[in-house]
Design an enzyme around this catalytic site. Structure first.
Site, PDB file in Angstrom:
ATOM      1  CE  LYS A   2      -3.850  -1.914   2.731  1.00 27.92           C
ATOM      2  NZ  LYS A   2      -4.921  -1.727   1.740  1.00 27.92           N
ATOM      3  NE  ARG A  52     -10.787 -10.175  -1.776  1.00 37.72           N
ATOM      4  CZ  ARG A  52     -11.203  -9.296  -2.693  1.00 37.72           C
ATOM      5  NH1 ARG A  52     -11.528  -9.709  -3.911  1.00 37.72           N
ATOM      6  NH2 ARG A  52     -11.308  -8.022  -2.401  1.00 37.72           N
TER       7      ARG A  52
HETATM    8  N1  BES Z   1      -8.032  -3.902   4.616  1.00 43.06           N
HETATM    9  C1  BES Z   1      -8.235  -3.491   3.272  1.00 43.06           C
HETATM   10  C2  BES Z   1      -9.561  -2.757   3.070  1.00 43.06           C
HETATM   11  C3  BES Z   1      -9.685  -1.432   3.788  1.00 43.06           C
HETATM   12  C4  BES Z   1      -9.284  -0.275   3.155  1.00 43.06           C
HETATM   13  C5  BES Z   1     -10.228  -1.361   5.054  1.00 43.06           C
HETATM   14  C6  BES Z   1      -9.394   0.941   3.816  1.00 43.06           C
HETATM   15  C7  BES Z   1     -10.363  -0.146   5.692  1.00 43.06           C
HETATM   16  C8  BES Z   1      -9.940   1.003   5.078  1.00 43.06           C
HETATM   17  C9  BES Z   1      -8.227  -4.702   2.353  1.00 43.06           C
HETATM   18  O1  BES Z   1      -7.397  -5.740   2.736  1.00 43.06           O
HETATM   19  C10 BES Z   1      -7.743  -4.234   1.018  1.00 43.06           C
HETATM   20  O2  BES Z   1      -6.608  -3.872   0.943  1.00 43.06           O
HETATM   21  N2  BES Z   1      -8.625  -4.276   0.031  1.00 43.06           N
HETATM   22  C11 BES Z   1      -8.298  -3.871  -1.297  1.00 43.06           C
HETATM   23  C12 BES Z   1      -8.802  -4.931  -2.249  1.00 43.06           C
HETATM   24  C13 BES Z   1      -8.298  -4.776  -3.652  1.00 43.06           C
HETATM   25  C14 BES Z   1      -6.818  -5.093  -3.689  1.00 43.06           C
HETATM   26  C15 BES Z   1      -9.072  -5.704  -4.537  1.00 43.06           C
HETATM   27  C16 BES Z   1      -8.980  -2.537  -1.567  1.00 43.06           C
HETATM   28  O3  BES Z   1     -10.104  -2.341  -1.072  1.00 43.06           O
HETATM   29  O4  BES Z   1      -8.373  -1.697  -2.218  1.00 43.06           O
HETATM   30 MN    MN Z   2      -5.397  -5.530   2.020  1.00 43.37          MN
END
Ligand code: BES
Ligand code: MN
Ligand code: ZN
Length: 515
Positions: free
Chosen positions: A291, A365
């Site tokens: 990230k 997931r």
């Molecule tokens: N933990 C994150 C989702 C999240 C983002 C929770 C911001 C709270 C605040 C999750 O693991 C994630 O990174 N999701 C990605 C999925 C994508 C790679 C398909 C997302 O939402 O960008």
């Molecule tokens: Mn994630």
């Protein structure tokens, strides 16, 4: 306040709550005010608003009238949760009064309005000693729950251990909820629920260097044993032996290995079994699909689903619910390292399904899939999973509305109950059109679609692949609602909120009532 060594053992910091059946003298008295509507007619003074309606069960008419005059003269706001502190007039059993807004006088006062007002009032009473809360003697649970949740103070990691009161912001010493005869049980139930929501909040707020899979699992097990639950922890060795390919892959990049925690509350013989599954990513860097740095510190809350599930099964035990509740909680830290899983890896999940990893940041997931398959082995009638799963949840619904997906009838029941407790869940579809995006050329499934459309829904569709046939299933995405990055509001503090503990409690009680 706790130190780094004691923060995991910390008891949620909520003001002690008691029921009182008479308006006992206290340092501060909380009463409600509602807008009386604009004055109109020939002799109405333009610019002067009518005195608000004072809601203060237990006080005499004269005291109530004096409060109305006082509220009007200081221009006290009647917006739900606004607070104004004034000196106590004659006939009010306290040194000062917190006037808390209840909205418009003509409107019916909902339970959620009462909870929010009581929560804001409890915050306004900080540092003032004992508080007598006069809001609604007939709905003491809503008042106690709101006040308890509002009195919660997030823990701070300090150099030295100290008790309550070592900080500038001291909670009320005691919250006395005025209630009619028989309201004691309602107050104690509200208090118990607030304590367990506080537990979920504390776990989420614990910094990620201190709360990691091993320490989280140990704390969950300890809390579970104290509540009389059956406890099982699978460590990395047990997870390897069991073939939990999703949890092992996500946790593989961290020097602090993953866990799977199982906590069981037994209802009576022949009672339904409800499975709860919660995402426990103790820190989500994204892994090799890393990230951006900005905002990454918020990913300490990526175990909000797990914390809520742990708190809910403990709450089920503390309230003695007559339904069996089995919590299955996968815990992992998603780190990039020489041992991390990679984009391109093909995982064999618990139960045998293979998954191509296209993005290591879609990790939630993967750990949930293993846990859902394990949870279904107990043949539950219902399964609820909850997770801070997708940024797309916030794009679709904002910061305060959980997205609820799953088998349609149960999904709708969960989202309605969520709204009834003030957590605001909303039903979302699982469009078949998006399912093709999860097909892989090299495995049974891939963990992300080739496009970003409907990201919350495609995550739901991925999870659906792992739910056993015939199980009523609901998936609650709380990426936004689990954490309040704004100012405190109503009964919500800054930081972890404890959502969706009260939604899950409402569902468990609904299932228990249906038998
Ligand atoms: N933990 C994150 C989702 C999240 C983002 C929770 C911001 C709270 C605040 C999750 O693991 C994630 O990174 N999701 C990605 C999925 C994508 C790679 C398909 C997302 O939402 O960008
Ligand atoms: Mn994630
Ligand atoms: Zn995540």
């Amino acid at each position: 306040m706790p130190t780094a060594d004691s923060i995991l053992d910390h008891t949620p910091d909520l003001a002690p709550i008691e029921a009182v059946t008479s308006p006992v003298a206290s340092d501060v008295v909380v009463v409600g005010i509602a807008a009386a509507g604009t004055a109109s007619g020939a002799d109405a003074d333009p610019g002067a608003s009518a005195a608000p309606v004072v809601v203060a069960p237990g006080l005499e008419g004269e005291a109530t009238a004096a409060l109305a005059t006082l509220a009007r003269s200081v221009g006290a706001a009647t917006k739900v949760g606004s607070t104004t502190r004034v000196p106590a007039p004659a006939g009010v059993p306290g040194g000062s009064v917190v006037l808390v807004g209840l909205g418009e006088a003509g409107d019916e006062i909902s339970d959620e309005t009462l909870r929010r007002a009581a929560g804001a009032a409890a915050r306004a009473c900080r540092g003032l000693g004992s508080a007598l809360v006069l809001l609604d003697a007939e709905r003491a649970e809503a008042v106690a729950l709101g006040a308890g949740l509002g009195s919660f103070r997030p823990a701070k990691v300090t150099a030295k251990d100290g008790g309550r009161g070592d900080d500038d912001e001291v909670g009320p010493d005691a919250l006395r909820v005025f209630t009619g005869a028989g309201g004691t049980d309602a107050v104690s139930r509200g208090d118990t629920i607030a304590q367990c929501v506080g537990l979920a909040r504390d776990l989420v707020n614990t910094p990620p260097n201190l709360l990691f899979p091993g320490s989280f699992a140990d704390r969950a097990a300890e809390l579970g044993r104290e509540a009389g639950l059956e406890v099982e922890i699978l460590d990395e060795t047990a997870l390897t032996a069991g073939g939990f390919g999703g949890i092992l892959a996500v946790g593989g990049g961290s020097s602090r290995g993953p866990r799977l925690v199982r906590l069981t509350h037994r209802g009576g013989e022949g009672r339904p079994t409800v499975a709860l599954v919660g995402k426990g990513v103790t820190f989500d860097t994204g892994g090799i699909s890393i990230k951006p740095a900005a905002g990454m510190e918020q990913m300490t809350m990526d175990m909000g689903g797990a914390a809520a599930v742990v708190a809910t099964v403990i709450l089920a035990a503390r309230l003695g619910l007559d339904v069996t509740v089995v919590a299955t909680v996968p815990m992992a830290e998603n780190m990039p390292s020489a041992t991390a899983y990679r984009p391109g890896d093909v995982l064999t999940m618990y139960g045998g399904t293979t998954v191509e990893v296209q993005n290591t940041d879609a990790e939630g997931r993967l750990i949930l899939a293993d846990a859902i398959v394990r949870a279904c082995e107990d043949s539950p009638s219902h399964l609820i999973d909850t997770a801070t799963l997708t940024g797309a949840q916030m794009v679709a619904l904002g910061k305060k509305t959980p997205g609820v997906m799953g088998t349609e009838d149960f999904r709708d029941r969960v989202s309605e109950l969520s709204r009834s407790v003030g957590e605001g869940g909303w039903s979302m579809p699982l469009p078949e059109e998006l399912r093709d995006g999860l097909d892989s050329e090299v495995a049974d499934l891939t963990n992300v679609t080739p496009h970003r459309w409907g990201g919350m829904l495609s995550a739901g569709l991925f999870l659906r692949e792992f739910v056993a046939d015939g199980v009523d299933w609901a998936h609650i995405d709380v990426a936004g609602p689990a954490y309040n990055d704004g100012a405190p509001e109503g009964y919500l503090p800054k930081g972890a909120t404890g959502v969706p503990v009260r939604t899950m409690l409402a569902v468990l009680e609904d299932i228990a009532a249906q038998g």
